[in-house]
Structure formats: structure tokens, C-alpha cells
Design a protein around this motif. Structure first.
Motif, mmCIF file in Angstrom:
data_model
loop_
_atom_site.group_PDB
_atom_site.id
_atom_site.type_symbol
_atom_site.label_atom_id
_atom_site.label_comp_id
_atom_site.label_asym_id
_atom_site.label_seq_id
_atom_site.Cartn_x
_atom_site.Cartn_y
_atom_site.Cartn_z
ATOM 1 N N VAL A 237 0.842 -1.198 0.000
ATOM 2 C CA VAL A 237 0.000 0.000 0.000
ATOM 3 C C VAL A 237 0.880 1.253 0.000
ATOM 4 C CG1 VAL A 237 -1.619 1.371 1.369
ATOM 5 C CG2 VAL A 237 -2.009 -1.079 1.070
ATOM 6 N N ILE A 238 1.922 1.249 0.829
ATOM 7 C CA ILE A 238 2.843 2.397 0.889
ATOM 8 C C ILE A 238 3.510 2.615 -0.460
ATOM 9 C CG2 ILE A 238 5.015 3.248 1.875
ATOM 10 C CD1 ILE A 238 4.209 1.800 4.475
ATOM 11 N N GLY A 244 1.558 6.558 -6.940
ATOM 12 C CA GLY A 244 0.412 7.355 -7.341
ATOM 13 C C GLY A 244 0.602 8.838 -7.081
ATOM 14 N N VAL A 245 1.163 9.156 -5.922
ATOM 15 C CA VAL A 245 1.414 10.556 -5.588
ATOM 16 C C VAL A 245 2.421 11.167 -6.559
ATOM 17 C CG1 VAL A 245 2.487 12.084 -3.884
ATOM 18 C CG2 VAL A 245 0.805 10.401 -3.151
ATOM 19 N N ALA A 246 3.479 10.405 -6.875
ATOM 20 C CA ALA A 246 4.501 10.917 -7.791
ATOM 21 C C ALA A 246 3.905 11.237 -9.159
ATOM 22 C CB ALA A 246 5.629 9.894 -7.928
ATOM 23 N N LEU A 247 3.086 10.324 -9.673
ATOM 24 C CA LEU A 247 2.468 10.546 -10.986
ATOM 25 C C LEU A 247 1.500 11.723 -10.969
ATOM 26 C CD1 LEU A 247 1.789 6.839 -12.046
ATOM 27 C CD2 LEU A 247 3.460 8.392 -13.061
ATOM 28 N N THR A 248 0.686 11.791 -9.911
ATOM 29 C CA THR A 248 -0.292 12.882 -9.797
ATOM 30 C C THR A 248 0.411 14.224 -9.615
ATOM 31 O OG1 THR A 248 -1.879 11.361 -8.787
ATOM 32 C CG2 THR A 248 -2.291 13.711 -8.519
ATOM 33 N N ALA A 273 15.857 23.345 -11.382
ATOM 34 C CA ALA A 273 15.612 22.989 -9.982
ATOM 35 C C ALA A 273 14.462 22.003 -9.862
ATOM 36 C CB ALA A 273 15.320 24.242 -9.168
ATOM 37 N N LEU A 274 13.415 22.214 -10.642
ATOM 38 C CA LEU A 274 12.244 21.343 -10.585
ATOM 39 C C LEU A 274 12.568 19.938 -11.065
ATOM 40 C CD1 LEU A 274 9.216 21.154 -10.009
ATOM 41 C CD2 LEU A 274 8.797 21.863 -12.373
ATOM 42 N N LYS A 275 13.391 19.863 -12.080
ATOM 43 C CA LYS A 275 13.770 18.557 -12.619
ATOM 44 C C LYS A 275 14.489 17.725 -11.571
ATOM 45 C CE LYS A 275 15.979 16.471 -16.676
ATOM 46 N NZ LYS A 275 16.761 16.739 -17.914
ATOM 47 N N GLY A 276 15.402 18.359 -10.833
ATOM 48 C CA GLY A 276 16.127 17.650 -9.786
ATOM 49 C C GLY A 276 15.220 17.212 -8.659
ATOM 50 N N LEU A 277 14.271 18.078 -8.282
ATOM 51 C CA LEU A 277 13.328 17.748 -7.206
ATOM 52 C C LEU A 277 12.441 16.577 -7.592
ATOM 53 C CD1 LEU A 277 12.001 18.451 -4.485
ATOM 54 C CD2 LEU A 277 10.511 20.033 -5.731
ATOM 55 N N LEU A 278 11.921 16.601 -8.801
ATOM 56 C CA LEU A 278 11.043 15.529 -9.259
ATOM 57 C C LEU A 278 11.784 14.199 -9.341
ATOM 58 C CD1 LEU A 278 9.026 17.388 -12.040
ATOM 59 C CD2 LEU A 278 8.231 16.744 -9.758
ATOM 60 N N LYS A 279 13.037 14.249 -9.752
ATOM 61 C CA LYS A 279 13.832 13.022 -9.835
ATOM 62 C C LYS A 279 14.042 12.409 -8.456
ATOM 63 C CE LYS A 279 18.102 11.103 -11.743
ATOM 64 N NZ LYS A 279 19.380 11.393 -12.443
ATOM 65 N N THR A 280 14.223 13.276 -7.448
ATOM 66 C CA THR A 280 14.433 12.811 -6.087
ATOM 67 C C THR A 280 13.269 11.966 -5.597
ATOM 68 O OG1 THR A 280 15.786 14.743 -5.538
ATOM 69 C CG2 THR A 280 14.811 13.542 -3.697
ATOM 70 N N PHE A 281 12.040 12.369 -5.955
ATOM 71 C CA PHE A 281 10.861 11.673 -5.459
ATOM 72 C C PHE A 281 10.216 10.779 -6.513
ATOM 73 C CE2 PHE A 281 11.350 15.015 -2.356
ATOM 74 C CZ PHE A 281 11.036 14.358 -1.176
ATOM 75 N N ASP A 282 10.986 10.405 -7.527
ATOM 76 C CA ASP A 282 10.501 9.505 -8.569
ATOM 77 C C ASP A 282 10.825 8.068 -8.178
ATOM 78 O OD1 ASP A 282 9.733 8.198 -10.832
ATOM 79 O OD2 ASP A 282 11.295 9.029 -12.122
ATOM 80 N N THR A 283 9.802 7.253 -7.883
ATOM 81 C CA THR A 283 10.038 5.872 -7.462
ATOM 82 C C THR A 283 10.697 5.043 -8.558
ATOM 83 O OG1 THR A 283 7.780 5.282 -8.135
ATOM 84 C CG2 THR A 283 8.116 5.862 -5.836
ATOM 85 N N SER A 284 10.471 5.392 -9.815
ATOM 86 C CA SER A 284 11.026 4.605 -10.918
ATOM 87 C C SER A 284 12.540 4.741 -11.026
ATOM 88 C CB SER A 284 10.381 5.018 -12.241
ATOM 89 O OG SER A 284 10.737 6.344 -12.588
#
Length: 335
Positions: A237-238, A244-248, A273-284
Motif C-alpha cells: 500500500v505504501i 500514485g502521488v509521484a504521478l499525480t 531545480a524542478l527537474k532535480g526535485l522531481l527526480k528525487t521523489f521519482d520511485t522509478s
């Protein structure tokens, strides 16, 4: 490294196989030509057709033919037993027979779990193998164990998950004595369901780990513990919530930044800056989930993995062999 890490890749496993699996293998070899040998296992004609599209280090890639494929909807126990010439089972036999150090597959999770235990085999003393993916947090990746192998676990299983997870995290992330927490609905020791309440004192008494207590779900993303211990229902579930959160989040940001001329101009300014932040929280970007507790390494990649994720899953096998993680897990369990 004194010798190459040999990875048997289930080239037919996953939604985008064999196109993306083959490309991922080629990219991994280009990145680590001195460290990796990839065996592409699957339908030889299809694999060769994909290989023909690229330039690659031919000495680092070989093909082993396997005519059958285990589909996502098949019953795992039946598929493993009856499809002995499938790409997954053939790849696992290479590990069992010592011809490969690891197997990577984006195929059926159930078949990988069953095949890992039946074909590769469990380490002596391991009660239940566990899937352990890295999840992104503010402080860096945390290891989530278990996320899919054992929905109905017992306290002694969770203690072994904590021991295996601690060994794996220390040897892949290079952090001595990583913190271990049990996922719970509160931080107080008396809180939780029966499984958590019975497991908590056992983790406190376990001298092999650095147990820091309970970690609430809201504290996971801030890096509440290096190793997060739970049974597979909670873990899955986690993991799915993270995805799901990352995609949304990504979709909403794109929609907002493209909503007007002003936001489009702003998007250009904040893009790096945004690209680096998104990569950090990208599960893939975290690689595959190793099935810890087996005699060899089995890595489960996402079913919808593209070449980048396959490459990452292959490359993460290097540290496993370099640090002899399976031997260290066996030692800590058997001592």
C-alpha cells in the motif's frame, strides 16, 4: 572489481519486452563495460532483432534461448512448474547453477516470488524471503521491507526482514549501522495491531540492528528511518501510494506550468531545480526490488519498466556481488 558481475536478464518479462529490456541491457553495459556481463534470456530471434538496432559491446552481452514466456495472468505455481523453458525459469536456473550472479525480471511478481524460492532456493535459516525496494525520501532512499512477498507475516518474520534490510542498506548505501523502524499508526510502544505489538519488543532485543522504534506513515517521506519494516500488505500500500502521488504530482505541476503564458515563462526559469526535485521523489529511479533471503540475487523490476529502469536494476546488482550481501545475510541469520 576482480571479475564481472553476470546478470541473467529475463528479456521477455514486462509490458515493453523485449524492446525496452534489451535496450536497458545495452545501456547498462555501456555504463559499466568492465563490470557487467549480461545474459539475455528469451526468444532468440526476437532478442537478436532488437540487438540489431544498436551498437553495443558484444563481448559483454550473450543470448540464451528460451521459447516460453510466463504471462502476468498465469497462476505462479503452475507456471513455474509447467513452463520449465520459460525465460524466467531459465534465467533463474543460471543463478542456481552458478552461471550467473543475479537475475533481473520485470515479469509476473507472483512467478518471481515462487520461482525465487523453488528454483534459486532460500538461504538456510531464512523463514520468508522479502521484497525490499528503495523509496524516495527527503534524506535519500529508505528501504521498504516487505512490499509484496508476505501478506500474512509473523513477528519472527519481521525480525528477519529487519536484519536482512539492515545488511542490504549498509552494503548498498554505504551507511554503517542504519536506523531501523517499524511502520506503525503511532510512535508509542503500546500502539499498533497485534503483529506490530508482538514484533516491537523482539526488534528492541535484536542486537544485529539499530532499532529506533515506530515510524508513522507521515514520517516516511521525511526519512524517518533508513529501513522500514512491515508486512507485505502495508508495504505494498505504501509503495503504490508513493507511485500514485509521484504521478499525480508530476501531472499537476505540468498542467499548472502550462496553464498560461506567465506560468510557461516561469517554467523555463525553474526547470533545472524542478527537474532535480522531481527526480528525487521519482520511485522509478530507485531501481528494482531485490528478493532478499535467497541463495542468489533476484531483482523484481516494475512491470511497466522502460529501458532506464531496467538499466538501473541491472546496475544495482554490482554492489550485491561486490559486498557479498547474500553471505552476510546468511551469517547474521545463522549466528
Amino acid at each position: 572489481m576482480s571479475e564481472k558481475v553476470v546478470i541473467a536478464l529475463d528479456a521477455m518479462g514486462g509490458d515493453y519486452a523485449p524492446e525496452e529490456t534489451v535496450k536497458g541491457a545495452i545501456d547498462a553495459v555501456w555504463e559499466h563495460p568492465l563490470d557487467i556481463q549480461v545474459i539475455l534470456v528469451g526468444k532468440e530471434d526476437e532478442i537478436e532483432r532488437e540487438l540489431g538496432k544498436y551498437e553495443y559491446v558484444k563481448d559483454c552481452i550473450e543470448v540464451v534461448n528460451a521459447d516460453e514466456v510466463i504471462d502476468m495472468g498465469e497462476v505462479p505455481t503452475i507456471a513455474i512448474r509447467e513452463k520449465k523453458n520459460s525465460s524466467l525459469v531459465t534465467a533463474m536456473r543460471l543463478v542456481r547453477d552458478g552461471k550467473a550472479d543475479a537475475v533481473v525480471s520485470a515479469g509476473s511478481t507472483g512467478a518471481i516470488l515462487v520461482g525465487g524460492q523453488i528454483v534459486v532456493g532460500r538461504i538456510k535459516g531464512i523463514k520468508r524471503p522479502a521484497l525490499a525496494p528503495f523509496v524516495p525520501t527527503k534524506k535519500g532512499p529508505s528501504l521498504l521491507i516487505d512490499c509484496g512477498a508476505n501478506v500474512d507475516a509473523r513477528p519472527e518474520h519481521l525480525v528477519q526482514f529487519a536484519q536482512m534490510g539492515s545488511v542490504y542498506f549498509e552494503n548498498t548505501m554505504g551507511k554503517k549501522n542504519p536506523t531501523v523502524g517499524i511502520v506503525n499508526i503511532g510512535t508509542e510502544e503500546e500502539k499498533g495491531n497485534q503483529l506490530v505489538k508482538e514484533t516491537y519488543p523482539l526488534l528492541k532485543e535484536c542486537k544485529d540492528i539499530n532499532f529506533i522504534g515506530s515510524v508513522e506513515a507521515r514520517d516516511i517521506v521525511s526519512g524517518g528511518a533508513d529501513v522500514l519494516v512491515c508486512e507485505a500488505f502495508v508495504g505494498n500500500v505504501i509503495l503504490k501510494f508513493f507511485e500514485g502521488v509521484a504521478l499525480t504530482f508530476l501531472s499537476s505541476i505540468k498542467e499548472g506550468l502550462l496553464s498560461s503564458l506567465r506560468t510557461k515563462i516561469g517554467a523555463v526559469l525553474i526547470k533545472p531545480a524542478l527537474k532535480g526535485l522531481l527526480k528525487t521523489f521519482d520511485t522509478s529511479s530507485q531501481g528494482g526490488a531485490p528478493l532478499l533471503g535467497l541463495k542468489g540475487l533476484v531483482v523484481k523490476a516494475h512491470g511497466n519498466s522502460k529501458s532506464g529502469e531496467i538499466k538501473t536494476a541491472i546496475c544495482q546488482c554490482i554492489a550485491f556481488k561486490e559486498n557479498r550481501i547474500d553471505k552476510k545475510i546468511a551469517k547474521i541469520i545463522q549466528d
